[in-house]
Motif scaffolding. Structure first.
Motif, PDB file in Angstrom:
ATOM      1  N   GLN A   1       0.863  -1.176   0.000  1.00 59.41           N
ATOM      2  CA  GLN A   1       0.000   0.000   0.000  1.00 59.41           C
ATOM      3  C   GLN A   1       0.904   1.232   0.000  1.00 59.41           C
ATOM      4  O   GLN A   1       1.653   1.461   0.951  1.00 59.41           O
ATOM      5  N   LEU A   2       0.843   2.016  -1.065  1.00 60.54           N
ATOM      6  CA  LEU A   2       1.677   3.207  -1.204  1.00 60.54           C
ATOM      7  C   LEU A   2       0.858   4.467  -0.952  1.00 60.54           C
ATOM      8  O   LEU A   2      -0.374   4.461  -1.057  1.00 60.54           O
ATOM      9  N   MET A   3       1.560   5.540  -0.651  1.00 60.09           N
ATOM     10  CA  MET A   3       0.949   6.864  -0.635  1.00 60.09           C
ATOM     11  C   MET A   3       1.879   7.818  -1.362  1.00 60.09           C
ATOM     12  O   MET A   3       3.075   7.846  -1.086  1.00 60.09           O
ATOM     13  N   GLU A   4       1.331   8.589  -2.312  1.00 63.72           N
ATOM     14  CA  GLU A   4       2.106   9.632  -2.977  1.00 63.72           C
ATOM     15  C   GLU A   4       1.683  10.981  -2.423  1.00 63.72           C
ATOM     16  O   GLU A   4       0.507  11.348  -2.462  1.00 63.72           O
ATOM     17  N   LEU A   5       2.648  11.713  -1.916  1.00 62.48           N
ATOM     18  CA  LEU A   5       2.404  13.041  -1.359  1.00 62.48           C
ATOM     19  C   LEU A   5       2.544  14.091  -2.455  1.00 62.48           C
ATOM     20  O   LEU A   5       3.524  14.097  -3.190  1.00 62.48           O
ATOM     21  N   GLY A   6       1.546  14.994  -2.571  1.00 64.19           N
ATOM     22  CA  GLY A   6       1.603  16.029  -3.596  1.00 64.19           C
ATOM     23  C   GLY A   6       1.506  15.433  -4.981  1.00 64.19           C
ATOM     24  O   GLY A   6       2.381  15.612  -5.820  1.00 64.19           O
ATOM     25  N   THR A   7       0.420  14.744  -5.251  1.00 63.93           N
ATOM     26  CA  THR A   7       0.299  13.939  -6.461  1.00 63.93           C
ATOM     27  C   THR A   7       0.046  14.766  -7.722  1.00 63.93           C
ATOM     28  O   THR A   7       0.200  14.278  -8.824  1.00 63.93           O
ATOM     29  N   GLY A   8      -0.342  16.019  -7.560  1.00 65.07           N
ATOM     30  CA  GLY A   8      -0.321  16.978  -8.659  1.00 65.07           C
ATOM     31  C   GLY A   8      -1.280  16.736  -9.805  1.00 65.07           C
ATOM     32  O   GLY A   8      -2.358  16.182  -9.649  1.00 65.07           O
ATOM     33  N   TRP A   9      -0.840  17.186 -10.999  1.00 62.79           N
ATOM     34  CA  TRP A   9      -1.690  17.205 -12.186  1.00 62.79           C
ATOM     35  C   TRP A   9      -1.995  15.816 -12.719  1.00 62.79           C
ATOM     36  O   TRP A   9      -3.107  15.540 -13.140  1.00 62.79           O
ATOM     37  N   VAL A  10      -0.992  14.949 -12.747  1.00 61.53           N
ATOM     38  CA  VAL A  10      -1.134  13.702 -13.511  1.00 61.53           C
ATOM     39  C   VAL A  10      -0.731  12.459 -12.710  1.00 61.53           C
ATOM     40  O   VAL A  10      -0.602  11.376 -13.297  1.00 61.53           O
ATOM     41  N   HIS A  11      -0.537  12.598 -11.399  1.00 61.65           N
ATOM     42  CA  HIS A  11      -0.186  11.440 -10.561  1.00 61.65           C
ATOM     43  C   HIS A  11       1.013  10.683 -11.135  1.00 61.65           C
ATOM     44  O   HIS A  11       1.031   9.448 -11.189  1.00 61.65           O
ATOM     45  N   TRP A  12       2.030  11.429 -11.527  1.00 65.33           N
ATOM     46  CA  TRP A  12       3.083  10.856 -12.360  1.00 65.33           C
ATOM     47  C   TRP A  12       3.863   9.744 -11.673  1.00 65.33           C
ATOM     48  O   TRP A  12       4.073   8.664 -12.232  1.00 65.33           O
ATOM     49  N   GLU A  13       4.350   9.984 -10.456  1.00 65.50           N
ATOM     50  CA  GLU A  13       5.173   8.970  -9.779  1.00 65.50           C
ATOM     51  C   GLU A  13       4.364   7.694  -9.530  1.00 65.50           C
ATOM     52  O   GLU A  13       4.868   6.577  -9.706  1.00 65.50           O
ATOM     53  N   SER A  14       3.105   7.860  -9.134  1.00 62.11           N
ATOM     54  CA  SER A  14       2.264   6.690  -8.878  1.00 62.11           C
ATOM     55  C   SER A  14       1.951   5.940 -10.163  1.00 62.11           C
ATOM     56  O   SER A  14       1.944   4.703 -10.187  1.00 62.11           O
TER      57      SER A  14
ATOM     58  N   THR B   1      -2.653   5.484  -2.342  1.00 61.18           N
ATOM     59  CA  THR B   1      -3.392   6.641  -1.863  1.00 61.18           C
ATOM     60  C   THR B   1      -2.722   7.882  -2.444  1.00 61.18           C
ATOM     61  O   THR B   1      -1.534   8.120  -2.214  1.00 61.18           O
ATOM     62  N   LEU B   2      -3.464   8.650  -3.198  1.00 66.72           N
ATOM     63  CA  LEU B   2      -2.975   9.884  -3.812  1.00 66.72           C
ATOM     64  C   LEU B   2      -3.406  11.044  -2.921  1.00 66.72           C
ATOM     65  O   LEU B   2      -4.602  11.281  -2.742  1.00 66.72           O
ATOM     66  N   PHE B   3      -2.442  11.786  -2.366  1.00 66.54           N
ATOM     67  CA  PHE B   3      -2.777  12.851  -1.418  1.00 66.54           C
ATOM     68  C   PHE B   3      -2.320  14.206  -1.946  1.00 66.54           C
ATOM     69  O   PHE B   3      -1.200  14.351  -2.439  1.00 66.54           O
ATOM     70  N   ASP B   4      -3.192  15.207  -1.805  1.00 69.13           N
ATOM     71  CA  ASP B   4      -2.817  16.566  -2.175  1.00 69.13           C
ATOM     72  C   ASP B   4      -3.615  17.557  -1.344  1.00 69.13           C
ATOM     73  O   ASP B   4      -4.606  17.192  -0.680  1.00 69.13           O
ATOM     74  N   VAL B   5      -3.172  18.826  -1.390  1.00 69.62           N
ATOM     75  CA  VAL B   5      -3.837  19.873  -0.605  1.00 69.62           C
ATOM     76  C   VAL B   5      -4.879  20.626  -1.425  1.00 69.62           C
ATOM     77  O   VAL B   5      -5.694  21.361  -0.872  1.00 69.62           O
ATOM     78  N   TRP B   6      -4.846  20.492  -2.726  1.00 64.40           N
ATOM     79  CA  TRP B   6      -5.915  21.029  -3.567  1.00 64.40           C
ATOM     80  C   TRP B   6      -5.966  20.255  -4.869  1.00 64.40           C
ATOM     81  O   TRP B   6      -4.995  19.602  -5.256  1.00 64.40           O
ATOM     82  N   ASP B   7      -7.133  20.325  -5.521  1.00 65.58           N
ATOM     83  CA  ASP B   7      -7.377  19.506  -6.701  1.00 65.58           C
ATOM     84  C   ASP B   7      -6.935  20.260  -7.956  1.00 65.58           C
ATOM     85  O   ASP B   7      -7.613  21.179  -8.409  1.00 65.58           O
ATOM     86  N   ASN B   8      -5.789  19.871  -8.486  1.00 65.71           N
ATOM     87  CA  ASN B   8      -5.352  20.471  -9.749  1.00 65.71           C
ATOM     88  C   ASN B   8      -5.155  19.397 -10.829  1.00 65.71           C
ATOM     89  O   ASN B   8      -4.327  19.525 -11.718  1.00 65.71           O
ATOM     90  N   ARG B   9      -5.969  18.346 -10.724  1.00 64.06           N
ATOM     91  CA  ARG B   9      -5.872  17.252 -11.696  1.00 64.06           C
ATOM     92  C   ARG B   9      -6.227  17.730 -13.100  1.00 64.06           C
ATOM     93  O   ARG B   9      -7.113  18.566 -13.280  1.00 64.06           O
ATOM     94  N   GLN B  10      -5.555  17.163 -14.089  1.00 66.57           N
ATOM     95  CA  GLN B  10      -5.770  17.516 -15.490  1.00 66.57           C
ATOM     96  C   GLN B  10      -5.863  16.219 -16.295  1.00 66.57           C
ATOM     97  O   GLN B  10      -4.842  15.623 -16.642  1.00 66.57           O
ATOM     98  N   PHE B  11      -7.081  15.780 -16.564  1.00 68.44           N
ATOM     99  CA  PHE B  11      -7.224  14.492 -17.236  1.00 68.44           C
ATOM    100  C   PHE B  11      -6.639  14.493 -18.651  1.00 68.44           C
ATOM    101  O   PHE B  11      -5.963  13.528 -19.039  1.00 68.44           O
ATOM    102  N   PRO B  12      -6.834  15.556 -19.463  1.00 68.81           N
ATOM    103  CA  PRO B  12      -6.155  15.561 -20.773  1.00 68.81           C
ATOM    104  C   PRO B  12      -4.634  15.487 -20.622  1.00 68.81           C
ATOM    105  O   PRO B  12      -3.974  14.813 -21.422  1.00 68.81           O
ATOM    106  N   GLY B  13      -4.098  16.176 -19.608  1.00 63.93           N
ATOM    107  CA  GLY B  13      -2.662  16.097 -19.362  1.00 63.93           C
ATOM    108  C   GLY B  13      -2.240  14.703 -18.946  1.00 63.93           C
ATOM    109  O   GLY B  13      -1.196  14.190 -19.383  1.00 63.93           O
ATOM    110  N   PHE B  14      -3.048  14.065 -18.107  1.00 66.43           N
ATOM    111  CA  PHE B  14      -2.774  12.686 -17.686  1.00 66.43           C
ATOM    112  C   PHE B  14      -2.715  11.767 -18.902  1.00 66.43           C
ATOM    113  O   PHE B  14      -1.782  10.962 -19.046  1.00 66.43           O
ATOM    114  N   LEU B  15      -3.709  11.882 -19.777  1.00 68.67           N
ATOM    115  CA  LEU B  15      -3.721  11.036 -20.975  1.00 68.67           C
ATOM    116  C   LEU B  15      -2.548  11.358 -21.893  1.00 68.67           C
ATOM    117  O   LEU B  15      -1.976  10.457 -22.512  1.00 68.67           O
ATOM    118  N   GLY B  16      -2.178  12.665 -21.973  1.00 65.84           N
ATOM    119  CA  GLY B  16      -1.038  13.042 -22.793  1.00 65.84           C
ATOM    120  C   GLY B  16       0.244  12.421 -22.289  1.00 65.84           C
ATOM    121  O   GLY B  16       1.050  11.901 -23.070  1.00 65.84           O
TER     122      GLY B  16
END
Length: 306
Positions: free
Chosen positions: A66-79, A91-106
């Motif tokens: 069970q992992l946790m990524e701190l500051g998972t950001g726009w695209v959850h890159w490390e995870s 577990t993806l943890f962040d202090v605000w939601d700045n997810r970008q699904f088009p960026g994730f797919l890119g």
């Protein structure tokens, strides 16, 4: 130097109040989302591969963890990168939601194209990763991705890990995050790490002590902030939207040890020459190696008897 000052001034203007911060984040998400949707910068792949190899060299990750990524950001890159090679829950943890699904797919699409040539792993691991990326790229939302990969997304504006159960995590990871945690919150955050980790479990962090204003002023010294005493820094340069705590490598090591964690390993990944600039009084007590460090890694362990 002018670009450095102008960048600081602009970021401080965006930090004035809740409304200006909202504008900054939404403009950043809009522009950043368009840029990331076009593909990934090569250094992201190299960074993630090196970070994962570093973790593996200490036996800190395995299928079923069970992992946790701190500051998972726009695209959850490390995870995302880690999940391609290990069957883990995250577990993806962040202090605000700045997810970008088009960026994730890119990012995922570009990684799919480059994986076999850019990542040095056995062929069967690459085959598995490519197959999983194909399934990820068929998803139409983050919720679909989370269901497929076993990810759980948590937001807490205070930075508290209270939603994460005690002793539930095998590994906490982050890259380029700890330098943004408010200086006064570092001790509490690491105590939270200790609480959520299983006995003997580990934290693996890559930390960038570089002056982040140099993103906008690349001609400035990589650690230009060392020039400024605390009063000057807070008055003219510090901002909330791209805050950096100006802590050095030794400060992070001390914080982990004071929280009762065992530092398993620490290393300096990249350096500059701090002797090229005049050092402010707040920093003169650090040794030169500490002041030269601009990217570092730390692996710390929760004691087995804790």
């Amino acid at each position: 130097m002018l670009r450095y000052v102008l960048a600081a001034t602009a970021l401080r203007a965006f930090s004035m109040n809740g409304a200006t911060k909202w504008v900054y984040r939404n403009l950043g998400n809009l522009a950043g989302g368009r840029r990331r949707a076009k593909g990934i910068e090569p250094h992201y792949i190299h960074r993630a591969a090196e970070n994962l190899a570093y973790i593996e060299s200490f036996g800190a990750i395995a299928d079923g963890h069970q992992l946790m990524e701190l500051g998972t950001g726009w695209v959850h890159w490390e995870s995302l990168f880690t999940r391609l090679f290990y069957d883990v829950k995250v577990t993806l943890f962040d202090v605000w939601d700045n997810r970008q699904f088009p960026g994730f797919l890119g990012f995922a699409s570009e990684l799919r194209l480059q994986l076999r040539n850019q990542v040095d792993r056995p062929g069967d691991q690459i085959d598995r990763a490519e197959a999983l990326l194909d399934r990820i790229l068929a998803c139409t939302s983050f919720d679909d991705v989370y269901k497929l990969l076993g990810f759980n997304y948590i937001i807490d504006p205070t930075g508290s890990l209270k939603a994460v159960p005690d002793g539930s995590i095998d590994l906490v990871i982050s890259s380029d995050v700890m330098e943004h945690v408010p200086r006064g919150s570092i001790a509490t955050l690491i105590q939270d790490f200790r609480r959520v980790l299983k006995p003997g479990a580990r934290v693996a962090q890559q930390i960038v002590e570089k002056d982040h204003l140099t993103i906008y002023a690349p001609a400035a010294h990589p650690k230009a902030y060392l020039r400024y005493d605390e009063r000057t820094w807070r008055r003219w340069f510090e901002n909330d939207v791209q805050y950096v705590n100006r802590l050095q490598h030794s400060d992070f090591l001390r914080a982990f040890r004071e929280a009762g964690m065992i530092v398993v390993d620490e290393c300096v990944v990249a350096t500059c020459d701090s002797s090229e600039i005049k050092i402010a009084p707040e920093f003169v007590h650090y040794d030169k190696a500490d002041l030269d460090a601009i990217v570092t890694r730390i692996i710390a362990q929760k004691p087995l008897d804790a």
